[in-house]
Design a protein around this motif. Sequence first.
Motif, PDB file in Angstrom:
ATOM      1  N   SER A  83       0.829  -1.207   0.000  1.00  0.00           N
ATOM      2  CA  SER A  83       0.000   0.000   0.000  1.00  0.00           C
ATOM      3  C   SER A  83       0.859   1.250   0.000  1.00  0.00           C
ATOM      4  CB  SER A  83      -0.905   0.009   1.240  1.00  0.00           C
ATOM      5  OG  SER A  83      -1.687   1.182   1.290  1.00  0.00           O
ATOM      6  N   GLN A  84       0.294   2.339  -0.512  1.00  0.00           N
ATOM      7  CA  GLN A  84       0.977   3.632  -0.446  1.00  0.00           C
ATOM      8  C   GLN A  84       0.691   4.311   0.888  1.00  0.00           C
ATOM      9  OE1 GLN A  84       1.856   5.937  -3.531  1.00  0.00           O
ATOM     10  NE2 GLN A  84       1.664   4.404  -5.111  1.00  0.00           N
ATOM     11  N   TYR A  85      -0.265   3.802   1.637  1.00  0.00           N
ATOM     12  CA  TYR A  85      -0.644   4.385   2.916  1.00  0.00           C
ATOM     13  C   TYR A  85      -1.189   3.270   3.807  1.00  0.00           C
ATOM     14  CZ  TYR A  85      -5.539   3.812   1.570  1.00  0.00           C
ATOM     15  OH  TYR A  85      -6.749   3.283   1.200  1.00  0.00           O
ATOM     16  N   VAL A  86      -1.451   3.588   5.071  1.00  0.00           N
ATOM     17  CA  VAL A  86      -1.973   2.600   6.013  1.00  0.00           C
ATOM     18  C   VAL A  86      -3.489   2.704   6.057  1.00  0.00           C
ATOM     19  CG1 VAL A  86      -1.951   1.761   8.382  1.00  0.00           C
ATOM     20  CG2 VAL A  86       0.111   2.776   7.397  1.00  0.00           C
ATOM     21  N   LYS A 107       4.556   0.702  -0.004  1.00  0.00           N
ATOM     22  CA  LYS A 107       5.195   0.425  -1.292  1.00  0.00           C
ATOM     23  C   LYS A 107       6.628   0.946  -1.381  1.00  0.00           C
ATOM     24  CE  LYS A 107       1.258  -0.344  -4.314  1.00  0.00           C
ATOM     25  NZ  LYS A 107       0.524   0.077  -5.515  1.00  0.00           N
ATOM     26  N   ASP A 108       6.983   1.893  -0.522  1.00  0.00           N
ATOM     27  CA  ASP A 108       8.370   2.358  -0.503  1.00  0.00           C
ATOM     28  C   ASP A 108       9.330   1.207  -0.242  1.00  0.00           C
ATOM     29  OD1 ASP A 108       7.544   4.884  -0.992  1.00  0.00           O
ATOM     30  OD2 ASP A 108       7.756   5.605   1.065  1.00  0.00           O
ATOM     31  N   ARG A 109       8.850   0.199   0.542  1.00  0.00           N
ATOM     32  CA  ARG A 109       9.717  -0.936   0.876  1.00  0.00           C
ATOM     33  C   ARG A 109       9.987  -1.803  -0.349  1.00  0.00           C
ATOM     34  NH1 ARG A 109      11.132   1.281   5.679  1.00  0.00           N
ATOM     35  NH2 ARG A 109       9.263   1.843   6.824  1.00  0.00           N
ATOM     36  N   VAL A 110       9.051  -1.789  -1.327  1.00  0.00           N
ATOM     37  CA  VAL A 110       9.221  -2.619  -2.510  1.00  0.00           C
ATOM     38  C   VAL A 110      10.434  -2.159  -3.309  1.00  0.00           C
ATOM     39  CG1 VAL A 110       8.104  -3.485  -4.614  1.00  0.00           C
ATOM     40  CG2 VAL A 110       6.742  -3.058  -2.564  1.00  0.00           C
ATOM     41  N   ALA A 111      10.769  -0.879  -3.184  1.00  0.00           N
ATOM     42  CA  ALA A 111      11.934  -0.351  -3.903  1.00  0.00           C
ATOM     43  C   ALA A 111      13.218  -1.004  -3.405  1.00  0.00           C
ATOM     44  CB  ALA A 111      12.003   1.159  -3.733  1.00  0.00           C
ATOM     45  N   ASP A 112      13.212  -1.487  -2.179  1.00  0.00           N
ATOM     46  CA  ASP A 112      14.351  -2.218  -1.637  1.00  0.00           C
ATOM     47  C   ASP A 112      14.111  -3.702  -1.930  1.00  0.00           C
ATOM     48  OD1 ASP A 112      16.223  -2.064   1.462  1.00  0.00           O
ATOM     49  OD2 ASP A 112      16.199  -3.631  -0.059  1.00  0.00           O
ATOM     50  N   THR A 115      14.753  -6.328   0.875  1.00  0.00           N
ATOM     51  CA  THR A 115      13.761  -6.253   1.944  1.00  0.00           C
ATOM     52  C   THR A 115      12.442  -6.873   1.501  1.00  0.00           C
ATOM     53  OG1 THR A 115      14.741  -4.243   2.869  1.00  0.00           O
ATOM     54  CG2 THR A 115      12.446  -4.690   3.436  1.00  0.00           C
ATOM     55  N   PHE A 116      12.044  -6.579   0.265  1.00  0.00           N
ATOM     56  CA  PHE A 116      10.793  -7.119  -0.256  1.00  0.00           C
ATOM     57  C   PHE A 116      10.838  -8.639  -0.361  1.00  0.00           C
ATOM     58  CE2 PHE A 116       8.410  -8.493  -4.081  1.00  0.00           C
ATOM     59  CZ  PHE A 116       7.128  -8.334  -3.568  1.00  0.00           C
ATOM     60  N   LEU A 117      11.902  -9.171  -0.947  1.00  0.00           N
ATOM     61  CA  LEU A 117      12.012 -10.621  -1.109  1.00  0.00           C
ATOM     62  C   LEU A 117      12.113 -11.325   0.240  1.00  0.00           C
ATOM     63  CD1 LEU A 117      14.380 -10.911  -4.206  1.00  0.00           C
ATOM     64  CD2 LEU A 117      11.904 -11.278  -4.119  1.00  0.00           C
ATOM     65  N   ASP A 122       9.422 -14.553   4.442  1.00  0.00           N
ATOM     66  CA  ASP A 122       8.956 -14.652   5.829  1.00  0.00           C
ATOM     67  C   ASP A 122       7.459 -14.912   5.903  1.00  0.00           C
ATOM     68  OD1 ASP A 122      11.498 -14.224   6.733  1.00  0.00           O
ATOM     69  OD2 ASP A 122      11.213 -12.105   7.227  1.00  0.00           O
ATOM     70  N   VAL A 123       6.687 -14.135   5.141  1.00  0.00           N
ATOM     71  CA  VAL A 123       5.230 -14.302   5.161  1.00  0.00           C
ATOM     72  C   VAL A 123       4.845 -15.662   4.577  1.00  0.00           C
ATOM     73  CG1 VAL A 123       3.036 -13.419   4.284  1.00  0.00           C
ATOM     74  CG2 VAL A 123       4.793 -11.826   5.065  1.00  0.00           C
ATOM     75  N   GLY A 124       5.501 -16.042   3.487  1.00  0.00           N
ATOM     76  CA  GLY A 124       5.210 -17.337   2.870  1.00  0.00           C
ATOM     77  C   GLY A 124       5.514 -18.500   3.781  1.00  0.00           C
ATOM     78  N   SER A 125       6.432 -18.298   4.738  1.00  0.00           N
ATOM     79  CA  SER A 125       6.786 -19.347   5.699  1.00  0.00           C
ATOM     80  C   SER A 125       5.895 -19.314   6.935  1.00  0.00           C
ATOM     81  CB  SER A 125       8.251 -19.193   6.121  1.00  0.00           C
ATOM     82  OG  SER A 125       9.111 -19.320   5.005  1.00  0.00           O
ATOM     83  N   GLY A 126       4.904 -18.419   6.928  1.00  0.00           N
ATOM     84  CA  GLY A 126       3.985 -18.342   8.063  1.00  0.00           C
ATOM     85  C   GLY A 126       4.310 -17.260   9.065  1.00  0.00           C
ATOM     86  N   GLY A 127       5.292 -16.407   8.738  1.00  0.00           N
ATOM     87  CA  GLY A 127       5.665 -15.339   9.656  1.00  0.00           C
ATOM     88  C   GLY A 127       4.797 -14.096   9.507  1.00  0.00           C
ATOM     89  N   THR A 128       5.099 -13.096  10.311  1.00  0.00           N
ATOM     90  CA  THR A 128       4.368 -11.834  10.292  1.00  0.00           C
ATOM     91  C   THR A 128       5.348 -10.706  10.000  1.00  0.00           C
ATOM     92  OG1 THR A 128       2.822 -12.663  11.962  1.00  0.00           O
ATOM     93  CG2 THR A 128       2.851 -10.277  11.587  1.00  0.00           C
ATOM     94  N   VAL A 129       5.056  -9.903   8.974  1.00  0.00           N
ATOM     95  CA  VAL A 129       5.913  -8.772   8.619  1.00  0.00           C
ATOM     96  C   VAL A 129       5.042  -7.530   8.526  1.00  0.00           C
ATOM     97  CG1 VAL A 129       7.492  -7.788   6.928  1.00  0.00           C
ATOM     98  CG2 VAL A 129       7.501 -10.255   7.330  1.00  0.00           C
ATOM     99  N   LEU A 130       5.185  -6.637   9.501  1.00  0.00           N
ATOM    100  CA  LEU A 130       4.393  -5.409   9.509  1.00  0.00           C
ATOM    101  C   LEU A 130       5.319  -4.206   9.402  1.00  0.00           C
ATOM    102  CD1 LEU A 130       1.849  -6.208  12.380  1.00  0.00           C
ATOM    103  CD2 LEU A 130       1.520  -6.461   9.907  1.00  0.00           C
ATOM    104  N   ASP A 131       5.016  -3.331   8.453  1.00  0.00           N
ATOM    105  CA  ASP A 131       5.790  -2.106   8.305  1.00  0.00           C
ATOM    106  C   ASP A 131       5.727  -1.320   9.620  1.00  0.00           C
ATOM    107  OD1 ASP A 131       6.167   0.850   7.513  1.00  0.00           O
ATOM    108  OD2 ASP A 131       6.687  -0.222   5.678  1.00  0.00           O
TER     109      ASP A 131
END
Length: 219
Positions: A83-86, A107-112, A115-117, A122-131
């Motif tokens: 997202s561009q915002y919360v 979406k700023d994180r996607v530029a890295d 970090t994105f991969l 992490d999420v695909g393995s069942g983890g939690t990733v919150l900006d």
Amino acid sequence: MRIVIAEDSVLLRRGLELLLTDAGHTVLGAVDTAPALLRAVAEHEPDLAIVDVRMPPTFSDEGIRAAVIVRSQNPGVRVLVLSQYVEERYAGELIADRSAGLGYLLKDRVADVDTFLAAVSDVGSGGTVLDPEVVAQLVVRSRRTDGLDRLTERERVVLGLIAEGRSNSSVARELSVTEGSVEKHISAIFTKLRLSQEDTGNRRVLAVLRYLESDIRSL
């Protein structure tokens, strides 16, 4: 990992597809509307759905509402929201449902790319990733510290260690007690904070959010 992408921007959608494919993942579908996302998830049963918040026709919250539906109807599918915002209301609903296998990144994180991969993994393995910005806004929005004053000193110490990311066994070692004692303290914390018994993992997240909010207010 088997992935479905929902993003209305052609360039970003194609860029995500190429990036994920190059990283060794399989993109089963790349769609541009929320209904198409729901159909793709039902058809392919992916490991992960990457979803944009704003999608046609109103470009407001169609994507994240679809993500909530995916989480509800397809518990085996992990979801990473971009997202561009919360979008506070639905972000809170996503976390309240359950926190495992969930990510919410600006979406700023996607530029890295790294970090994105890493978040995808992490999420695909069942983890939690919150900006961090998502967490900050949810903490401010909740404004609920009721129950913290009912915790004993030891319970507050246990909750503080959980907020540091400690596991039950790590807390037990730190306090020189058994894991059973830690579990009893955690159960008492959940009860005093009036947190639902439906999802233990999610209750830990909500308890930590309240603890962090209490610390922020005391500054």
